[in-house]
Design an enzyme around this catalytic site. Sequence first.
Site, PDB file in Angstrom:
ATOM      1  N   HIS A  40       4.857  24.812 -37.866  1.00  0.00           N
ATOM      2  CA  HIS A  40       5.498  25.605 -38.928  1.00  0.00           C
ATOM      3  C   HIS A  40       6.450  24.720 -39.742  1.00  0.00           C
ATOM      4  O   HIS A  40       6.494  24.791 -40.970  1.00  0.00           O
ATOM      5  CB  HIS A  40       6.294  26.776 -38.344  1.00  0.00           C
ATOM      6  CG  HIS A  40       5.454  27.811 -37.638  1.00  0.00           C
ATOM      7  ND1 HIS A  40       5.739  28.259 -36.376  1.00  0.00           N
ATOM      8  CD2 HIS A  40       4.359  28.483 -38.049  1.00  0.00           C
ATOM      9  CE1 HIS A  40       4.843  29.172 -36.022  1.00  0.00           C
ATOM     10  NE2 HIS A  40       3.994  29.327 -37.019  1.00  0.00           N
ATOM     11  N   LYS A  99       3.475  44.877 -31.952  1.00  0.00           N
ATOM     12  CA  LYS A  99       3.407  43.659 -31.129  1.00  0.00           C
ATOM     13  C   LYS A  99       4.554  43.618 -30.132  1.00  0.00           C
ATOM     14  O   LYS A  99       5.619  44.164 -30.375  1.00  0.00           O
ATOM     15  CB  LYS A  99       3.467  42.418 -32.026  1.00  0.00           C
ATOM     16  CG  LYS A  99       2.107  41.976 -32.542  1.00  0.00           C
ATOM     17  CD  LYS A  99       2.190  40.528 -33.023  1.00  0.00           C
ATOM     18  CE  LYS A  99       0.868  40.050 -33.608  1.00  0.00           C
ATOM     19  NZ  LYS A  99       1.010  38.732 -34.262  1.00  0.00           N
ATOM     20  N   ARG A 116      -4.915  25.570 -40.160  1.00  0.00           N
ATOM     21  CA  ARG A 116      -5.069  24.445 -39.223  1.00  0.00           C
ATOM     22  C   ARG A 116      -6.518  24.038 -39.049  1.00  0.00           C
ATOM     23  O   ARG A 116      -6.828  22.885 -38.799  1.00  0.00           O
ATOM     24  CB  ARG A 116      -4.530  24.850 -37.835  1.00  0.00           C
ATOM     25  CG  ARG A 116      -3.056  25.026 -37.785  1.00  0.00           C
ATOM     26  CD  ARG A 116      -2.661  25.797 -36.549  1.00  0.00           C
ATOM     27  NE  ARG A 116      -3.232  27.134 -36.587  1.00  0.00           N
ATOM     28  CZ  ARG A 116      -2.884  28.130 -35.794  1.00  0.00           C
ATOM     29  NH1 ARG A 116      -1.985  27.935 -34.861  1.00  0.00           N
ATOM     30  NH2 ARG A 116      -3.434  29.316 -35.910  1.00  0.00           N
ATOM     31  N   SER A 147       1.983  29.222 -31.665  1.00  0.00           N
ATOM     32  CA  SER A 147       3.083  29.809 -30.884  1.00  0.00           C
ATOM     33  C   SER A 147       2.541  30.343 -29.553  1.00  0.00           C
ATOM     34  O   SER A 147       3.176  30.188 -28.508  1.00  0.00           O
ATOM     35  CB  SER A 147       3.731  30.955 -31.662  1.00  0.00           C
ATOM     36  OG  SER A 147       4.238  30.490 -32.885  1.00  0.00           O
TER      37      SER A 147
END
Length: 176
Positions: A23, A47, A96, A134
């Site tokens: 990040h 979440k 990514r 993460s």
Amino acid sequence: MTKRREGTLAVFPGSFDPITNGHLDIVDRALAVFDRVRMAILRNPDKQPLFSVDERLALIREAYRGNPRVEADAFSGLLVEYAEKAGASVLIRGIRAISDFEYELQMGLMNRRLNPQIETVFMIPAESYSYVSSRLVKEVFQLGGRVSDLVPKVVEKRLREKYGAPIRAGRPRRKA
Ligand code: PNS
């Protein structure tokens, strides 16, 4: 040389649970193009994050202490509505790998449909972070793996406070 657009605010939205060096790499790249970058954490009641929104905000602020060009905030509801209210016309997302692309393209197109004035800019992190997420950082840390090159120091410290000692001690490592 890249020309920075003076006064431009770019919103970098995400869960950031927690922030990783991937990040930070994207933020650095965005700062080369835009004047300010605001990392915006979605308040997502669906979440179960490891770090609360306030904890994640604190981690970002700590990582960027002394850099007024990087801001941290949280939002609920539609991202484009948040960005418009914030006076931002650019959204930053990192890509990514090809596997990220389909979801990002869908989101980008949906956001454009919702507000054509707001542009999504995709940025590519350094190759060395192309596998960092993460989710994997949390898993690896919890299982005793080393994450020190993958997250800011303050995140590693807070992971230790959250999880306590890793579930098992890491095996002696060979250099990667
Ligand atoms: O880090 P993440 O979890 O991949 O981030 C996803 C995020 C927060 C960028 C995305 O879920 C989002 O923007 N949510 C806000 C709600 C919204 O605007 N939905 C429509 C966009 S397609």
